[in-house]
Design a protein around this motif. Sequence first.
Motif, short mmCIF file in Angstrom:
data_model
loop_
_atom_site.label_atom_id
_atom_site.label_comp_id
_atom_site.label_asym_id
_atom_site.label_seq_id
_atom_site.Cartn_x
_atom_site.Cartn_y
_atom_site.Cartn_z
N ILE A 1 -2.51 4.07 -5.85
CA ILE A 1 -1.96 5.10 -4.86
C ILE A 1 -2.80 5.97 -4.26
O ILE A 1 -3.50 6.74 -4.93
CB ILE A 1 -0.62 5.91 -5.43
CG1 ILE A 1 0.43 5.00 -6.19
CG2 ILE A 1 -0.16 6.92 -4.48
CD1 ILE A 1 1.58 5.62 -6.88
N ASP A 2 -2.73 6.03 -2.71
CA ASP A 2 -3.45 7.08 -2.11
C ASP A 2 -2.55 8.52 -2.13
O ASP A 2 -1.50 8.22 -2.04
CB ASP A 2 -3.85 6.61 -0.74
CG ASP A 2 -4.95 5.09 -0.84
OD1 ASP A 2 -5.32 5.19 -1.82
OD2 ASP A 2 -5.35 4.95 0.21
N VAL A 3 -3.30 9.38 -1.62
CA VAL A 3 -2.81 10.71 -1.54
C VAL A 3 -3.25 11.32 -0.20
O VAL A 3 -4.47 11.38 0.23
CB VAL A 3 -2.92 11.69 -2.57
CG1 VAL A 3 -2.17 13.09 -2.54
CG2 VAL A 3 -2.52 11.17 -4.01
N LEU A 4 -2.31 11.99 0.55
CA LEU A 4 -2.44 12.59 1.82
C LEU A 4 -2.05 14.03 1.57
O LEU A 4 -0.86 14.15 1.52
CB LEU A 4 -1.87 12.13 3.05
CG LEU A 4 -1.89 12.63 4.41
CD1 LEU A 4 -3.54 12.98 4.87
CD2 LEU A 4 -0.91 12.11 5.43
N ARG B 1 -9.51 7.91 -2.29
CA ARG B 1 -8.16 7.59 -2.11
C ARG B 1 -7.44 8.81 -1.78
O ARG B 1 -6.16 9.07 -1.54
CB ARG B 1 -7.52 7.29 -3.55
CG ARG B 1 -7.72 5.73 -3.69
CD ARG B 1 -7.16 5.03 -4.93
NE ARG B 1 -7.46 3.57 -5.14
CZ ARG B 1 -7.01 2.68 -4.39
NH1 ARG B 1 -6.29 2.86 -3.35
NH2 ARG B 1 -7.27 1.45 -4.64
N ALA C 1 0.61 8.39 8.12
CA ALA C 1 0.52 7.51 7.12
C ALA C 1 1.00 6.05 7.82
O ALA C 1 0.63 5.07 7.57
CB ALA C 1 1.68 7.73 6.06
N ILE D 1 1.40 5.48 -0.37
CA ILE D 1 0.52 6.96 -0.14
C ILE D 1 1.63 8.14 -0.44
O ILE D 1 2.82 7.92 -0.27
CB ILE D 1 0.21 7.09 1.08
CG1 ILE D 1 -1.04 8.46 1.14
CG2 ILE D 1 0.88 6.95 2.29
CD1 ILE D 1 -1.89 8.28 2.39
N TYR E 1 0.53 1.97 5.96
CA TYR E 1 0.83 2.31 4.71
C TYR E 1 2.34 1.42 4.37
O TYR E 1 2.91 1.60 5.54
CB TYR E 1 1.03 3.47 3.99
CG TYR E 1 -0.55 4.02 3.61
CD1 TYR E 1 -1.04 3.69 2.23
CD2 TYR E 1 -1.06 4.82 4.56
CE1 TYR E 1 -2.22 4.19 1.97
CE2 TYR E 1 -2.49 5.25 4.24
CZ TYR E 1 -3.01 4.84 3.12
OH TYR E 1 -4.31 5.25 2.77
N ILE F 1 5.73 5.14 1.74
CA ILE F 1 5.58 6.56 2.06
C ILE F 1 6.31 7.46 1.13
O ILE F 1 7.63 7.22 1.29
CB ILE F 1 5.34 6.98 3.55
CG1 ILE F 1 4.51 6.01 4.21
CG2 ILE F 1 4.92 8.19 3.88
CD1 ILE F 1 4.82 6.00 5.72
N ARG G 1 0.83 -1.22 0.15
CA ARG G 1 0.12 0.09 0.19
C ARG G 1 0.88 1.14 0.09
O ARG G 1 1.74 1.51 0.85
CB ARG G 1 -0.86 0.10 1.25
CG ARG G 1 -2.09 -1.24 1.19
CD ARG G 1 -2.67 -0.83 2.55
NE ARG G 1 -3.56 0.00 2.46
CZ ARG G 1 -3.83 0.95 3.39
NH1 ARG G 1 -3.22 0.82 4.55
NH2 ARG G 1 -4.68 2.00 3.14
N HIS H 1 -6.97 11.96 0.90
CA HIS H 1 -7.09 12.34 2.34
C HIS H 1 -6.65 13.47 2.43
O HIS H 1 -5.76 14.06 1.88
CB HIS H 1 -6.27 11.25 3.23
CG HIS H 1 -6.78 9.67 2.88
ND1 HIS H 1 -7.96 9.02 3.46
CD2 HIS H 1 -6.33 8.87 1.96
CE1 HIS H 1 -7.99 8.00 3.00
NE2 HIS H 1 -7.00 7.83 2.01
#
Length: 252
Positions: free
Chosen positions: A31-34, A57, A80, A5, A85, A88, A3, A59
């Motif tokens: 891919i997630d995004v913060l 996805r 994260a 991010i 995750y 990172i 996972r 945040h």
Amino acid sequence: MPRAIVVIPTYNEIGSIESVLDRIRATDDTIDVLVVDDNSPDGTGHLIDRLAEADQRIHVLHRTEKNGLGRAYAAGFSWALDNDYDYIIEMDADGSHQPEELPRLLALLDAGCDVAIGTRWIPGGVIRNWPAYRKAISRTGTFYSRIMLGSKLHDLTSGYRGFRASALRAMDFSSVNSSGYGFQVELAWKFERSGAKMGEFPITFVEREEGVSKMSTGIVVEALVNVTVWGISSRLGRGPERLHLPASADAA
């Protein structure tokens, strides 16, 4: 599948952040995004809230004050890690880092690197639309840092990099002294001197077209002073303690 991010700090980046997010999702929709927003007066945080409502996805981590790039990244990394995750990644919000180059960064982490750094100053690295003085500041800062810290890395100030969570958990962010761009130097140096497996890949860096650069004389001075102190302390045997990295990283 690991996972991943991307952590992106923002302060008054309403003109560029939506495009950056679109390009990340177009490159890799897993891919997630913060976005870590420091209470941007221009409404960047509110825009990301709306985008997050439409895409699970994305945040947002809202901070109440602007107290430096390093503090924003530390908050984002901690979030994260708390959310489990595996990879990172850090990236600027202004479009200077190309989301299309994420696959090369991820390939280094997949290959076992603890830290992967997008580098401007190796063959294949490109800088676009930077005036000569900005290039001189960056190259001089990296050269000075390499000499003082005994580093083999070619771009210590780069803000396009990724970490394995297993390695990043070894970092005590309360011990990080830099609040500005020196945070990048400090993190890379601590990992390198602790025996982390480091990887570099060439990137194309494009000067922002929207918003205002956060670079200032104070940020440059902070970084130079810190690097000088770290280098002298290390030579005297009083450098920071080495990180307790996972066994696999120590053996690399």
